[in-house]
Write a protein that holds these residues in place. Structure first.
Motif, short mmCIF file in Angstrom:
data_model
loop_
_atom_site.label_atom_id
_atom_site.label_comp_id
_atom_site.label_asym_id
_atom_site.label_seq_id
_atom_site.Cartn_x
_atom_site.Cartn_y
_atom_site.Cartn_z
N HIS A 196 0.89 -1.79 -0.03
CA HIS A 196 -0.12 0.67 -0.36
C HIS A 196 0.76 1.34 -0.21
O HIS A 196 0.54 2.16 -0.79
N VAL A 197 1.92 1.05 0.70
CA VAL A 197 2.83 2.33 0.91
C VAL A 197 3.66 2.35 -0.72
O VAL A 197 3.96 3.32 -1.09
N LEU A 198 3.88 1.48 -0.84
CA LEU A 198 4.60 1.44 -2.49
C LEU A 198 3.82 2.18 -3.65
O LEU A 198 4.01 2.81 -4.36
N GLY A 199 2.29 1.60 -3.78
CA GLY A 199 1.54 1.77 -4.67
C GLY A 199 1.23 3.29 -4.60
O GLY A 199 1.17 4.33 -4.77
N GLY A 200 0.76 3.83 -2.84
CA GLY A 200 0.46 5.00 -2.78
C GLY A 200 1.45 5.92 -3.32
O GLY A 200 1.23 7.09 -3.36
N ARG A 201 2.02 5.64 -3.39
CA ARG A 201 3.34 7.38 -2.56
C ARG A 201 3.91 7.19 -4.61
O ARG A 201 4.47 8.13 -4.48
N TRP A 202 4.57 6.17 -4.66
CA TRP A 202 5.31 5.97 -6.05
C TRP A 202 4.66 5.78 -7.21
O TRP A 202 4.46 5.39 -8.62
N ASN A 203 2.75 5.25 -6.76
CA ASN A 203 2.07 5.09 -7.98
C ASN A 203 2.01 3.75 -8.52
O ASN A 203 2.17 3.40 -10.12
N LEU A 204 2.62 2.74 -8.29
CA LEU A 204 3.49 1.35 -8.07
C LEU A 204 1.93 0.93 -8.73
O LEU A 204 1.11 0.89 -8.53
N PRO A 205 2.21 -0.19 -9.79
CA PRO A 205 0.51 -0.91 -10.55
C PRO A 205 0.83 -1.89 -9.14
O PRO A 205 1.20 -3.26 -8.88
N HIS A 206 -0.89 -1.75 -8.94
CA HIS A 206 -1.02 -2.30 -7.66
C HIS A 206 -0.76 -4.23 -7.78
O HIS A 206 -0.41 -4.87 -6.82
N ALA A 207 -1.35 -5.06 -9.17
CA ALA A 207 -1.74 -6.36 -8.54
C ALA A 207 -0.06 -6.67 -8.87
O ALA A 207 0.55 -7.88 -8.21
N GLN A 208 1.62 -6.42 -9.83
CA GLN A 208 2.54 -6.46 -9.96
C GLN A 208 3.02 -6.37 -8.78
O GLN A 208 4.01 -6.67 -8.60
#
Length: 484
Positions: free
Chosen positions: A375-387
């Motif tokens: 959640h932190v990685l996705g929210g902060r750096w907009n990484l693709p969720h599932a991947q």
């Protein structure tokens, strides 16, 4: 911290192994059966291990590379009996030319770990994690109607809208999913079709969608799509209390939970509220047939992450552990089938079934270390969720494994392997799943900030204490794609 800069590998020929050493202390090893004479040009690797205190730091990969490079330099052929060595070589195809398969006629002692009794059977499901002879636990089952059937989405949707007595329906789907959504909703009166959907549900988009629902007098939200569409519907329901009818087209699982998530200023916030739990979920495997292979695999592994996190989350209990184990079994069987044939409807159905179980288990057990990281990685750096979930999962599993043996045994049994990490690594290798955060766009320079943001969110109940040092090591390994 860069593990390979502080820890070295040494060859110990007398013990037929390569050792990982921290200073002068051995912290891991990979063992082999040596060549029997000048004519024998083979080295059989049968076992690799790393000390519990150093698990999840990518050190097994450092050890494997050194041992195999040294073996090749010596002019020897590698026979990879050890599951880890076998998987590592598959992920590094350049090494395959130096390997030979296990063949009939090899002496039994040279084909297996000599310390393991021969003929060990497939593992049986162990006792419930953390439970003794007397079971004492509290479990909450969320109330939700589930309709499952291939080719029945439109029929079920029409029936549910009639049952709920809805008059003003808002259909939420991404622009990509909109043509399919229009087919499914062709038999109902749609007041508002809405496709301004984005991953991680930005707060400003949630506000805009909520205002649109209020202006149009909406009394039912219908989400058709993956986790982003469901997440936007939940954001609307969180403050309006509007009911949600979810029609998932991926294996995200959000439709079966009362968990919501919103992102603002590159920070993702999650919470639990029964108002966001869809009243009905309609599963139709035909709707997943158009899901591309890459997203099918990543989304399925995201569901698998729900199962594994459920084994040690703060509210884990015998019921959600049982659901999670069955979810692992179903997904482990389904995803390789889908990987080979995207149009295999049976595989798609099994994946949806496993994804539902995984989400129910997750909603009951709560969010663990894995999801906090993602959640932190996705929210902060907009990484693709599932991947992101697919990449991070094996590193968290390796990290927690030494401190959660009962949970690890259940996971291994669900995979049908003697070792949980072997089961997950084999599945990911078979699927060609993403393995490194650097490939998803995370810069190495961001790891320090990620550690600072993630560390306060890790549940105190995590099986293994999480420190700045070991979390940094985990993310360094996950960034580079170094398993083990």
């Amino acid at each position: 911290m860069e593990p390979e800069k502080t820890i070295t590998v040494r060859h110990v020929p007398d013990n037929h192994c390569y050792e990982l050493v921290d200073g002068e202390t051995a912290i891991g090893k990979t063992e082999y059966v040596p060549a029997s004479g000048p004519a024998d040009r083979e080295r059989i690797f049968y076992h690799t291990e790393v000390s519990d205190a150093y698990a999840g730091m990518g050190l097994a990969a450092v050890l494997a590379k050194h041992a195999l490079d040294d073996t090749i330099a010596a002019g020897l052929t590698i026979i990879p009996v050890c599951p880890y060595i076998k998987i590592w070589m598959r992920r590094h195809p350049d090494y395959q030319q130096h390997a030979a398969p296990i063949r009939p006629g090899l002496p039994a002692a040279r084909r297996t770990d000599p310390t393991r009794a021969p003929g060990r059977r497939r593992p049986r499901l162990p006792a419930v994690s953390g439970m003794g002879a007397g079971l004492t636990f509290e479990h909450i089952t969320l109330g939700q109607r589930v309709l499952f059937g291939a080719g029945k989405a439109a029929e079920h949707l029409t029936g549910e809208i009639k049952r709920l007595g809805a008059r003003n329906v808002m259909v939420i789907s991404s622009a990509r999913e909109r043509p399919e959504a229009e087919k499914i909703t062709a038999g109902i009166n749609v007041t508002l079709s809405y496709d301004d959907v984005a991953p991680h549900v930005p707060v400003h988009k949630a506000d805009t969608a909520r205002n649109a629902a209020i202006r149009n007098g909406i009394d039912l939200l219908v989400s058709i799509g993956g986790g982003s569409a469901t997440g936007l519907a939940k954001a609307i329901a969180l403050t309006t209390g509007l009911p949600i009818l979810a029609v998932p087209t991926t294996y995200a699982g959000s439709e079966a939970t009362n968990v919501w998530g919103l992102t603002e200023a590159s920070r993702k916030t999650t919470g639990v509220d029964d108002r966001v739990l869809p009243v009905t979920v309609i599963y139709d495997a035909e709707l997943t047939l158009s899901l591309p292979r890459e997203l099918s695999i990543a989304s399925g592994l995201n569901a698998l992450a729900h199962c594994i996190d459920s084994m040690w989350a703060h509210r884990t209990d015998p019921i959600n552990q049982a659901l999670a184990a069955e979810g692992i079994r179903a997904l482990n069987n389904a995803l390789p089938v889908i990987g080979k044939n995207l149009n295999d409807l049976s595989g798609r159905e099994q994946a949806l079934y496993g994804a539902y179980l995984s989400a129910v288990a997750f909603a009951s057990a709560g969010s663990g270390m894995h999801h906090k990281i993602c959640h932190v990685l996705g929210g902060r750096w907009n990484l693709p969720h599932a991947q992101t979930h697919a990449v991070v999962l094996p590193y968290v599993l390796a990290f927690n494994a030494p401190a959660a043996p009962a949970a690890i045994d259940r996971i291994a049994a669900a995979f049908g392997t003697e070792n949980a990490l072997e089961g997950l690594d084999t599945l990911q290798d078979t699927l060609g799943a993403p393995t490194a955060l650097k490939d998803l766009g995370l810069a190495k320079e961001s790891i320090a900030e990620a550690v600072r943001l993630i560390l306060p969110t890790i549940p105190a109940s995590n099986p293994r204490p999480v420190t700045e040092e070991n979390l940094t090591a985990l993310l360094v390994a996950a960034h580079a794609g170094m398993p083990g």
